[in-house]
Design a protein around this motif. Structure first.
Motif, short mmCIF file in Angstrom:
data_model
loop_
_atom_site.label_atom_id
_atom_site.label_comp_id
_atom_site.label_asym_id
_atom_site.label_seq_id
_atom_site.Cartn_x
_atom_site.Cartn_y
_atom_site.Cartn_z
N THR A 1 -111.17 7.34 64.18
CA THR A 1 -110.71 7.97 63.04
C THR A 1 -109.52 7.25 62.12
OG1 THR A 1 -108.74 8.72 64.56
CG2 THR A 1 -110.48 10.31 64.47
N SER A 2 -109.73 6.00 62.13
CA SER A 2 -108.85 5.03 61.48
C SER A 2 -109.79 3.74 61.03
CB SER A 2 -107.59 4.33 62.39
OG SER A 2 -108.06 3.70 63.24
N THR A 3 -109.39 2.90 60.44
CA THR A 3 -109.96 1.83 60.05
C THR A 3 -110.08 0.73 61.10
OG1 THR A 3 -108.08 1.07 58.74
CG2 THR A 3 -109.60 2.35 57.68
N VAL A 4 -109.29 0.58 62.10
CA VAL A 4 -109.42 -0.18 63.00
C VAL A 4 -109.57 0.03 64.33
CG1 VAL A 4 -107.83 -2.04 64.16
CG2 VAL A 4 -107.40 -1.41 61.70
N LEU A 5 -110.36 -0.59 65.28
CA LEU A 5 -110.85 -0.25 66.68
C LEU A 5 -110.44 -1.60 67.42
CD1 LEU A 5 -112.06 1.83 68.78
CD2 LEU A 5 -114.27 0.61 68.21
N THR A 6 -109.36 -1.04 68.46
CA THR A 6 -109.08 -2.38 69.16
C THR A 6 -109.10 -2.17 70.65
OG1 THR A 6 -107.61 -3.01 67.27
CG2 THR A 6 -106.84 -3.72 69.61
N TYR A 7 -109.53 -2.87 71.50
CA TYR A 7 -109.46 -2.98 72.85
C TYR A 7 -108.69 -4.41 73.31
CZ TYR A 7 -112.13 1.33 73.56
OH TYR A 7 -112.55 2.77 73.33
N ASP A 8 -107.89 -4.15 74.35
CA ASP A 8 -107.86 -5.32 75.49
C ASP A 8 -109.03 -5.35 76.49
OD1 ASP A 8 -105.56 -5.98 73.84
OD2 ASP A 8 -104.32 -5.29 75.44
N VAL A 9 -109.44 -6.23 76.52
CA VAL A 9 -110.59 -6.43 77.66
C VAL A 9 -110.63 -7.80 78.41
CG1 VAL A 9 -113.37 -6.96 77.58
CG2 VAL A 9 -112.20 -5.66 75.70
N ILE A 10 -111.02 -7.17 80.00
CA ILE A 10 -110.96 -8.32 80.86
C ILE A 10 -112.47 -8.03 81.49
CG2 ILE A 10 -110.16 -8.91 83.08
CD1 ILE A 10 -107.52 -7.31 82.56
N PHE A 11 -113.27 -9.38 81.51
CA PHE A 11 -114.43 -9.44 82.18
C PHE A 11 -114.13 -10.14 83.69
CE2 PHE A 11 -115.91 -9.84 78.13
CZ PHE A 11 -116.88 -8.75 78.22
N ASP A 12 -114.67 -9.45 84.70
CA ASP A 12 -114.30 -10.26 86.02
C ASP A 12 -115.58 -11.14 86.42
OD1 ASP A 12 -116.53 -8.40 87.29
OD2 ASP A 12 -115.11 -7.43 88.17
N ARG B 1 -107.59 -9.58 73.23
CA ARG B 1 -107.70 -8.32 72.28
C ARG B 1 -108.57 -8.44 71.32
NH1 ARG B 1 -101.99 -5.73 70.87
NH2 ARG B 1 -102.60 -5.20 73.13
N TYR B 2 -109.47 -7.71 71.24
CA TYR B 2 -110.62 -7.39 70.17
C TYR B 2 -110.68 -6.39 69.33
CZ TYR B 2 -113.15 -9.83 74.16
OH TYR B 2 -113.47 -10.59 75.18
N SER B 3 -110.53 -6.69 68.16
CA SER B 3 -110.37 -5.61 67.00
C SER B 3 -111.54 -5.81 66.07
CB SER B 3 -109.12 -5.81 66.21
OG SER B 3 -108.01 -5.75 67.17
N ILE B 4 -112.02 -4.56 65.54
CA ILE B 4 -113.00 -4.63 64.16
C ILE B 4 -112.10 -3.73 63.16
CG2 ILE B 4 -115.18 -3.80 63.53
CD1 ILE B 4 -116.28 -3.93 66.57
N VAL B 5 -112.08 -4.34 62.04
CA VAL B 5 -111.37 -3.63 61.02
C VAL B 5 -112.41 -3.30 59.81
CG1 VAL B 5 -109.57 -3.90 59.06
CG2 VAL B 5 -109.22 -5.04 61.45
N MET C 1 -111.45 -2.47 80.20
CA MET C 1 -110.96 -2.09 78.76
C MET C 1 -109.87 -1.19 78.60
SD MET C 1 -114.88 -2.03 76.94
CE MET C 1 -114.43 -0.53 75.94
N LYS C 2 -108.80 -1.54 77.67
CA LYS C 2 -107.64 -0.60 77.40
C LYS C 2 -107.69 -0.39 75.84
CE LYS C 2 -103.64 -2.26 77.74
NZ LYS C 2 -102.26 -2.79 78.37
N ARG C 3 -107.85 0.92 75.63
CA ARG C 3 -107.82 1.23 73.95
C ARG C 3 -106.48 0.83 73.50
NH1 ARG C 3 -110.60 5.22 70.50
NH2 ARG C 3 -110.08 4.66 68.29
N ILE C 4 -106.26 0.29 72.25
CA ILE C 4 -104.84 -0.08 71.79
C ILE C 4 -104.98 0.49 70.40
CG2 ILE C 4 -103.31 -1.68 70.55
CD1 ILE C 4 -103.98 -2.13 73.92
N TYR C 5 -104.07 1.34 70.27
CA TYR C 5 -103.86 2.39 69.04
C TYR C 5 -102.88 1.75 68.17
CZ TYR C 5 -106.59 5.91 71.35
OH TYR C 5 -107.72 6.49 71.94
N LYS C 6 -102.96 1.52 66.94
CA LYS C 6 -102.26 0.90 66.05
C LYS C 6 -101.95 1.94 64.98
CE LYS C 6 -103.14 -3.66 67.02
NZ LYS C 6 -103.36 -5.21 66.53
#
Length: 189
Positions: free
Chosen positions: A47-58, A129-133, A184-189
């Protein structure tokens, strides 16, 4: 002992563990052996112009397939675009275990055409931290410390529309050779 040092030390200790359930808001997405789709996914829309997650691969991100399929790019997260199916228009991060490293890619469908590009290698058990704008004419992919973002063209008909979220997926045509966990943890800005 300084509170910040204690907090940082506890955080590093927690990150070094094999299990990340509910650590600082991370959700575990498990792709079960023999499956493509992850469990733990939820419905959602951008619902915004940015999708961001903090991601950890084990350690489970390390897998072995035949030589041809080892090169396939799996999907991490992203969204469908342009009020269309994700195989028509979408932007996602991709990943693979290849040449003994965890490689991260941009992965797009633009008017049905697939394109992906290597972005960088990331470490196992470390948060990035991964973001798609979403810009008017392109997608901007960012990962933590990339010196500059990477841009990829959006479809020509992408004015407005519904954008549903996409979650971890294994393959190409191969299914997961073992259980794979992604945190994954969603980050809202």
């Amino acid at each position: 002992m300084n509170f910040r040092i204690l907090y940082f030390s506890l955080f590093l200790l927690l990150l070094s563990c094999e299990k990340y359930d509910d650590i600082a808001g991370y959700n575990e997405y498990v792709i079960k052996k023999g499956e493509h789709f992850s469990d733990g996914k939820s419905l959602g829309e951008l619902t915004s112009t940015v999708l961001t997650y903090d991601v950890i691969f084990d350690q489970s991100a390390k897998y072995t397939l035949d030589a041809h399929n080892q090169k396939d790019v799996n999907k991490l997260f992203g969204f469908a675009d342009c009020n269309s199916n994700h195989q028509e228009n979408s932007a996602r991060f991709g990943w693979r275990w290849y040449n003994n490293e965890l490689q991260i890619f941009s992965f797009t469908h633009v008017e049905g055409k697939i394109d992906f590009e290597y972005l960088r290698t990331v470490e196992i058990n470390k948060s990035f931290r991964y973001s798609i704008v979403v810009n008017e004419g392109n997608y901007e992919f960012r990962i933590d410390d990339l010196i500059k973002p990477h841009y990829f063209t959006r479809g020509k008909v992408c004015g407005v529309g519904y954008h549903y979220l996409l979650f971890p997926y294994f393959g190409g045509d191969q299914v997961a050779p073992k259980d794979i966990s992604i945190f994954m943890k969603r980050i809202y800005k």
